[in-house]
Design a protein around this motif. Structure first.
Motif, short mmCIF file in Angstrom:
data_model
loop_
_atom_site.label_atom_id
_atom_site.label_comp_id
_atom_site.label_asym_id
_atom_site.label_seq_id
_atom_site.Cartn_x
_atom_site.Cartn_y
_atom_site.Cartn_z
N GLY A 7 10.41 60.54 -20.92
CA GLY A 7 10.54 60.60 -18.77
C GLY A 7 10.20 58.91 -18.55
N ILE A 8 11.23 58.63 -18.34
CA ILE A 8 11.58 57.03 -17.85
C ILE A 8 11.27 56.98 -15.75
N ILE A 9 10.41 57.02 -14.83
CA ILE A 9 10.18 56.85 -14.20
C ILE A 9 10.64 56.08 -13.31
N GLY A 10 11.53 55.57 -12.63
CA GLY A 10 11.58 54.38 -11.86
C GLY A 10 12.82 53.62 -13.31
N ILE A 11 14.36 53.66 -12.94
CA ILE A 11 15.02 52.80 -14.06
C ILE A 11 15.85 52.07 -12.71
N GLY A 12 14.70 50.53 -13.16
CA GLY A 12 15.47 49.53 -12.93
C GLY A 12 15.32 48.19 -13.90
N LEU A 13 15.46 47.16 -13.65
CA LEU A 13 14.74 46.34 -14.83
C LEU A 13 14.33 46.82 -16.48
N ALA A 132 19.08 46.02 -17.12
CA ALA A 132 18.35 46.26 -18.10
C ALA A 132 19.40 45.80 -19.26
N ILE A 133 18.49 45.20 -20.21
CA ILE A 133 18.72 44.47 -21.07
C ILE A 133 17.99 44.36 -22.26
N GLU A 134 19.54 44.88 -23.38
CA GLU A 134 18.95 44.94 -24.89
C GLU A 134 18.29 43.93 -25.62
N GLY A 135 17.24 44.53 -26.19
CA GLY A 135 16.44 43.24 -26.65
C GLY A 135 14.92 42.78 -25.64
#
Length: 286
Positions: A7-13, A132-135
């Motif tokens: 679970g991700i709480i806060g989906i920013g960078l 959001a960035i991959e890697g």
């Protein structure tokens, strides 16, 4: 280690980049978002950062590990609330830039051992789910704080999340040391970048000249000034004591340079600048 429901709480960078990494590495087979900002929730779903958005009460029934990636000023409210509801075997971590307030808020919590304090040392000047960035975390440092206060099995799970899920190299320290060192290295960089940007905007009223004459040196120095004021004012507030200490030293250094220039002591100034070159040796050690 078997794939987890996260679970991700806060989906920013940071939260979004963690979601991307955990999905692509296979560390998580299901990603559930808990997001108070409706626009961020819609964007996170459209970008497939998470599989669905749920209230915390529902997510508790489904998730193995919670990653709390909210702004630092509300961590002290959110994490105790999550811990209160956790079932045996579930884990919650936070990824904030300051540690002492959370340490103080949780030190007497009966489920403290199900919490692991962490800080992935990576980021950009942008914010929100679309940032959001991959890697983003690959090969960077991940900090685990106060390891001895968490259950060994919880620490082992989060070490795997950082190493296998995010591709980070781990270091360990306590919360107090973390906040001292991040003030000296990370937080001072941000506050100086904000100050430099404001100085230029105050002195140079011709925006076209700023655009025309800004070189890579200026851009790299003020890049951090594009960071979220909301996020960084909270970080500066939480780590004020350590930041005041390093700001005093920084201001004294600037005054020393100014004094040497006013007195025409450019040979001495060159010596001071040469000392600064040593930072390159440290940053290029590995």
């Amino acid at each position: 280690m078997e794939s987890k429901k996260v679970g991700i709480i806060g989906i920013g960078l940071i939260g979004g980049s963690i979601a991307k990494a955990l999905r692509s590495s296979g560390w998580a087979f299901e990603l559930i978002g808990i997001e108070a900002n409706p626009a961020h929730a819609v964007k996170a779903l459209s970008l497939r950062l998470v599989d669905e958005i749920l209230p915390l009460e529902e997510a508790i029934e489904r998730v193995d590990v919670f990653v709390c990636a909210t702004p630092v000023d509300i961590l002290v409210q959110i994490i105790p609330n999550v811990l209160d509801r956790l079932k045996p075997g579930q884990i919650v971590i936070e990824v904030g830039s300051t540690k002492t307030p959370v340490y103080e808020a949780l030190k007497n919590h009966p489920k403290r051992k199900q919490f692991v304090s962490t800080h992935p040392m990576a980021g950009t000047e942008f914010s929100g789910p679309e940032a959001a960035i991959e890697g983003l975390f690959q090969g960077k440092r991940g900090v685990i704080c106060d390891k001895e206060l968490s259950a060994p099995e919880a620490v082992a799970t989060i070490e795997s999340l950082y190493r296998d899920g995010l591709g980070m190299n781990l270091i360990y320290m306590d919360s107090i040391d973390h906040d001292v060192h991040t003030a000296y290295i990370s937080h001072i960089s941000h506050i100086c970048s904000f100050a430099l940007a404001n100085t230029v905007l105050e002195k140079e009223k011709n925006e076209e000249r700023i655009f025309e004459l800004a070189s890579t040196g200026f851009e790299s120095t003020v890049r951090l000034a594009k960071s979220s004021p909301e996020t960084w004012s909270q970080i500066f507030h939480q780590n004020q004591e350590n930041l005041m200490d390093v700001l005093d030293e920084y201001i004294n250094t600037l005054l020393k340079y100014k004094g040497l220039m006013l007195s025409g002591s450019y040979d001495k100034l060159k010596e001071e600048l040469a000392k600064a070159n040593d930072i390159g040796r440290i940053l290029n050690k590995h």
